[in-house]
Design a protein around this motif. Structure first.
Motif, PDB file in Angstrom:
ATOM      1  N   ASP A   1      62.588 120.432  40.825  1.00 14.69           N
ATOM      2  CA  ASP A   1      61.648 121.217  40.021  1.00 14.69           C
ATOM      3  C   ASP A   1      62.351 122.386  39.323  1.00 14.69           C
ATOM      4  O   ASP A   1      61.938 123.545  39.428  1.00 14.69           O
TER       5      ASP A   1
ATOM      6  N   GLY B   1      60.122 124.602  37.312  1.00  9.62           N
ATOM      7  CA  GLY B   1      58.877 125.017  37.938  1.00  9.62           C
ATOM      8  C   GLY B   1      58.932 126.430  38.476  1.00  9.62           C
ATOM      9  O   GLY B   1      59.945 127.134  38.356  1.00  9.62           O
ATOM     10  N   PRO B   2      57.849 126.877  39.121  1.00  9.53           N
ATOM     11  CA  PRO B   2      57.792 128.248  39.639  1.00  9.53           C
ATOM     12  C   PRO B   2      58.666 128.469  40.863  1.00  9.53           C
ATOM     13  O   PRO B   2      59.019 129.610  41.162  1.00  9.53           O
ATOM     14  N   ARG B   3      59.012 127.393  41.590  1.00 11.44           N
ATOM     15  CA  ARG B   3      59.876 127.505  42.774  1.00 11.44           C
ATOM     16  C   ARG B   3      60.997 126.462  42.686  1.00 11.44           C
ATOM     17  O   ARG B   3      60.996 125.462  43.418  1.00 11.44           O
ATOM     18  N   PRO B   4      61.956 126.673  41.777  1.00 10.67           N
ATOM     19  CA  PRO B   4      63.080 125.726  41.730  1.00 10.67           C
ATOM     20  C   PRO B   4      63.810 125.716  43.060  1.00 10.67           C
ATOM     21  O   PRO B   4      63.953 126.754  43.711  1.00 10.67           O
TER      22      PRO B   4
ATOM     23  N   ARG C   1      58.342 118.937  49.490  1.00  2.81           N
ATOM     24  CA  ARG C   1      58.696 118.678  48.088  1.00  2.81           C
ATOM     25  C   ARG C   1      60.018 117.932  48.002  1.00  2.81           C
ATOM     26  O   ARG C   1      60.188 116.995  47.212  1.00  2.81           O
TER      27      ARG C   1
END
Length: 343
Positions: free
Chosen positions: A51, A54-57, A181
């Motif tokens: 991700d 995304g907000p939390r790579p 994830r």
């Protein structure tokens, strides 16, 4: 008093408000894997980001069994290389070393970036680092697991790693979801044509493991209804989170120093008592928060052998490894194994 305040602050931050992680991935059938390998492998390493936009790579380091340099014939015996660890023990590390020649005591496997993956399909271990740490600081342990026939995927958590710009201790409660994830990403990667790891990941045979806050993160992945593909867990110098250790039942191994000033052994033993199903607790007398994870230190060969036995049993269905485990864990005067594992 200062140590007591530190312990209280750490345990409170790790435990308060840490609800169960949610995971929607269901256990899925995958091709069977062969019996646990007997030879050791050289090790390859690669990195990628889950991700990235995304907000939390989630940067991930992966160690895996590699093909021999000639890419032919059986796996080669790892080349002996000096190995050191920068896992910071909370107290003075032991000055005693393992007996000369003890397996894995002084040297580690040969590690090559981007090396071809060995032939076969390998179980996966998700390894979680502790507060202000990084995956590479745990390489003395994780590379040895890879050499024993496991793919070890270690995320760098966004807000608790050593280089985090906005370090936030309480973000540990979000890390079990990060672990899931990563598992979902690995499931997709195994089916992605052209990826070097495609077809090499036994995505229905996964373990979680971690040290300190990473141990709490590991416990947090075993919440009610977690997919059956998560088969076992290893908690190193950690404890449980709210909602931990719910079904489906999965074997758990706890490893703790009896003199740990950061996460007291009593916290680990309380988690062990809460665990349902098969479990074992390996205690190292007089050791602190990480000395036993450093090659050459007293107890390291026992921790290494015990964790590999446990992973071989739970991920390769190797009953011989289960039978060896009590003997491999034993170092008179140093280790004590309490077990609810089957005979």
């Amino acid at each position: 008093m200062r140590v007591q305040r530190l312990v209280a602050a750490l345990v409170t931050a790790l435990l308060a408000g840490c609800g169960p992680a949610t995971a929607t991935t269901r256990g899925a059938a995958a091709p069977a894997i062969p019996a646990a390998p007997e030879p050791t492998y050289p090790v390859g390493v690669r990195q990628f980001v889950v991700d990235a936009g995304g907000p939390r790579p989630l940067p991930v380091t992966v160690w895996y069994p590699a093909a021999s340099p000639a890419s032919t014939g059986p796996p080669s015996t790892p080349t002996a290389l000096p190995s050191t660890s920068t896992i910071p023990p909370s107290g003075p590390p032991s000055t005693r070393t393992a007996a000369p020649g003890a397996p894995g005591a002084e040297t580690g496997p040969s590690v090559r970036a981007g090396a071809p993956v060995a032939a076969g399909r390998f179980p996966v271990v998700i390894y979680s680092h502790g507060l202000r740490s990084l995956p590479e600081l745990h390489a003395p342990l994780t590379t040895r697991w890879a050499a024993a026939g496991f793919v070890v995927a270690a995320p760098t958590f966004p807000r608790t790693n050593l280089r985090a710009r906005d370090f936030t201790r309480a973000d540990v409660r979000n890390q079990p979801a990060d672990g899931w994830r990563l598992i979902r990403h690995l499931v997709r990667l195994d089916a992605r044509r052209g990826d070097p790891l495609a077809g090499h990941l036994a995505v229905n045979r996964i373990a979680a493991a971690g040290h300190s806050a990473g141990g709490f993160t590991t416990a947090g992945m075993f919440t009610s209804g977690h997919p059956a593909r998560l088969r076992s867990g290893i908690v190193l110098a950690g404890g449980g989170l709210a909602g931990s250790f719910a079904g489906p039942v999965a074997p758990l191994l706890f490893v703790h120093g009896s003199a740990d000033p950061i996460v007291p052994e009593s916290v680990g033993r309380a988690a062990y008592a809460r665990a349902v199903g098969p479990a074992a607790f390996l205690s190292l007398r007089g050791q602190g928060h990480g000395e036993y994870l450093i090659p050459g230190n007293l107890g390291f060969p026992q921790v290494l052998a015990t964790t590999i036995d446990f992973l071989r049993w739970t991920l390769y269905d190797d009953r011989a490894a289960l039978r060896r485990l009590p003997t491999d864990a034993r170092l008179p005067g140093v280790t004590t194994l309490t077990s609810r594992l089957p005979n």
